[in-house]
Design a protein around this motif. Structure first.
Motif, short mmCIF file in Angstrom:
data_model
loop_
_atom_site.label_atom_id
_atom_site.label_comp_id
_atom_site.label_asym_id
_atom_site.label_seq_id
_atom_site.Cartn_x
_atom_site.Cartn_y
_atom_site.Cartn_z
N LYS A 120 0.85 -1.19 0.00
CA LYS A 120 0.00 0.00 0.00
C LYS A 120 0.88 1.25 0.00
O LYS A 120 1.84 1.34 0.77
CB LYS A 120 -0.92 -0.01 1.23
CG LYS A 120 -1.77 1.23 1.38
CD LYS A 120 -1.31 2.09 2.52
CE LYS A 120 -1.89 3.46 2.51
NZ LYS A 120 -1.44 4.27 3.65
N GLY B 173 -7.83 7.70 6.41
CA GLY B 173 -6.71 6.75 6.49
C GLY B 173 -7.12 5.35 6.08
O GLY B 173 -6.40 4.38 6.31
N ASP C 258 -5.28 1.95 4.40
CA ASP C 258 -4.60 0.91 5.19
C ASP C 258 -5.54 -0.28 5.37
O ASP C 258 -5.14 -1.45 5.24
CB ASP C 258 -4.25 1.43 6.60
CG ASP C 258 -3.35 2.65 6.59
OD1 ASP C 258 -2.74 2.92 5.55
OD2 ASP C 258 -3.28 3.32 7.63
N ARG D 239 -1.81 8.09 13.77
CA ARG D 239 -2.48 7.93 12.48
C ARG D 239 -1.65 7.15 11.46
O ARG D 239 -2.10 6.93 10.33
CB ARG D 239 -2.91 9.29 11.94
CG ARG D 239 -1.86 10.08 11.26
CD ARG D 239 -2.47 11.10 10.30
NE ARG D 239 -1.42 11.65 9.50
CZ ARG D 239 -0.59 12.60 9.93
NH1 ARG D 239 -0.75 13.10 11.13
NH2 ARG D 239 0.37 13.02 9.16
#
Ligand code: ADP
Ligand code: ASP
Ligand code: MG
Length: 464
Positions: free
Chosen positions: A7, A210, A213, A268
């Protein structure tokens, strides 16, 4: 057969320098694994801009959202101008970018206050990932690799919690078997959009800020990945956010529980909900710096609990604390929590810690960034409106939860003592040991947060 899911976060795809790093990493890893799957975020800052545009669309501010879309177009076109594409690939990409942004203008126009609007918001804020994946796939093709951009609306099936959806693993696995595995078997490298999914009925959703992920983790589980690597802009998971403290150091390895707690309590660097699926299937996860691929980064895997007792990392997250002094012996903490949950539920906030004594009760509310910039204000307002009707003397104050990550905390009471000692004269409003036995959280006033974090971090570094 080995499969690697990689990723690439926003900062890893935002510039030509970063994209050439992506290319060289893929060229290198292609030699080491039988199958590669890439997941990409939107270019850095793009999702923020898209959220702002959706907000303006709700307000009917056509000039405002058109300006944002025009800026996004310029930014993406400038990026592909700088990349070494052939004429055909460049023209096709430009047409793709224009079509995606043009469709968005239609979505903005149709936005209203209904539930359908929440799907429209998700459809519009996920466009950043559709743009970036097309650019990356074209770059790989340009360099002799077989690659295709795939929108996860056709792969990740989620519930209908718009803005913070959770993937349904069995349904997603079936879609992936149908739409992704055949590509892998043909040696194609799919570049998959992070962050976005769709309900079983096909309504667009997003997985929370986010969320790319989380996409990588779900894909990893569904393709039975050997490993998952997260490429980002720091050297790995560190003793604290290097933006908040000086001298933060990379941690070589962490357990799933430790990293899940770290993420849940504010770091984060990883999406908190991504760890669960990986832990279940025991897939190792690495966090690495896209600009320094030779460095080892952090490895997250299930480990024998080490005997060494160390404080590993510290993180912080801010929110609202509500407290009341009670005249009654039995303070109505249930009511307090009820009110807090009511307000929090409407704002997608979590109630993280509550405590009560004969004379006081205290609840600590946390509003995640995914709830948007106005969330603290709106939640505070909602609570004040609710609490005014009750007889108690409620106080709402900004608070910070500082969480220390370690192993075997229950068997190591000195850890809590050390942390409290480090805080010195900083007032602690509440304290809780995480049920996973690897996090100790302290609630302090927000004005003490910077100092509290620095003191604990200094101790971690000096005793580590
Ligand atoms: P990406 O776009 O790659 O997903 P993010 O900005 O979401 O990157 O996450 C990386 C950032 O996380 C870092 O730049 C860092 O500021 C922050 N961060 C917070 N806590 C930590 C930590 N404990 N270790 C490393 N980075 C952290
Ligand atoms: N682009 C999304 C965000 O900014 C998802 C991600 O970056 O992981 O939140
Ligand atoms: Mg991220």
């Amino acid at each position: 057969m080995s499969t690697l899911v990689m990723k690439f976060g926003g900062s890893s795809v935002g510039t030509t320098t970063a994209l050439s790093q992506v290319l060289s990493i893929v060229l290198q890893e292609k030699e080491n694994w039988s199958q590669l799957v890439l997941v990409a975020s939107a270019l850095e800052g793009v999702t923020d801009a898209l959220i702002e545009a959706a907000h303006l669309a709700h307000l009917g501010n056509q000039r405002g959202y058109r300006r944002i879309v025009a800026n996004l177009r310029t930014r993406h076109l400038a990026l592909i101008e700088e990349l070494p594409f052939g004429a055909t690939e460049r023209t096709a990409l430009q047409a793709d970018i224009d079509r995606l942004l043009f469709d968005m203008l239609d979505i903005y126009q149709s936005m209203s206050q209904s539930k359908a609007a929440r799907a429209a918001v998700d459809a519009s804020i996920g466009v950043g990932e559709k743009l970036s994946t097309r650019i990356i796939a074209a770059l790989l093709r340009q360099n002799g690799l077989r690659s295709v951009a795939i929108d996860t609306t056709s792969l990740i099936v989620t519930d209908d919690v718009h803005g913070d959806a959770t993937p349904n693993i069995p349904l997603t696995r079936a879609k992936i078997a149908q739409n992704l595995l055949p590509l892998l078997e043909r040696g194609i490298i799919p570049v998959v959009t992070g962050f976005i999914g769709a309900t079983a009925a096909g309504e667009p959703t997003t997985l929370g800020r986010g969320g790319s992920d989380y996409t990588a983790s779900v894909l990893g589980v569904c393709v039975n990945a050997t490993e998952i690597w997260m490429w980002t802009d720091v050297d790995g998971i560190m003793t604290a956010d290097p933006r908040d403290v000086e001298g933060a150091r990379v941690i070589a390895d962490l357990s799933y529980d430790e990293v899940a707690e770290l993420a849940y309590f504010g770091a984060r660097v990883l999406h908190a909900r991504m760890i669960g699926p990986l832990r279940q299937q025991q897939i190792p996860l690495r966090v690495k710096n896209v600009f320094k691929p030779q460095q080892i980064g952090t490895l997250i895997a299930e480990k024998e609990t080490s005997r060494a007792r160390t404080l590993k990392a510290v993180t912080s997250i801010s929110g609202l604390g509500i407290s009341a002094e009670q005249g009654l012996l039995r303070a109505p903490v249930n009511q307090l929590i009820g009110e807090a949950l009511h307000a929090a539920g409407q704002m997608q906030a979590d109630v993280m810690i509550a405590s009560q004594s004969a004379a006081h009760s205290f609840t600590c509310l946390l509003i995640p960034t995914s709830a948007g910039p106005d969330a603290i204000h709106t939640t505070r307002q909602a609570l004040e409106d609710h609490l005014v009707a009750t007889p108690s003397n409620w106080r709402i104050q900004p608070i910070t939860i500082i969480t220390v990550i370690s192993n075997q905390l229950q068997a190591w009471p000195q850890a809590a003592a050390q942390v409290l000692l480090m805080l010195g004269d900083i007032r602690v409003l509440a304290l809780a040991l995480g049920t996973s036995n690897c996090s100790l959280s302290l609630v302090i006033e927000m004005r003490d947060a910077e100092e509290g974090l620095a003191r604990i971090h200094r101790h971690i570094i000096s005793s580590g």
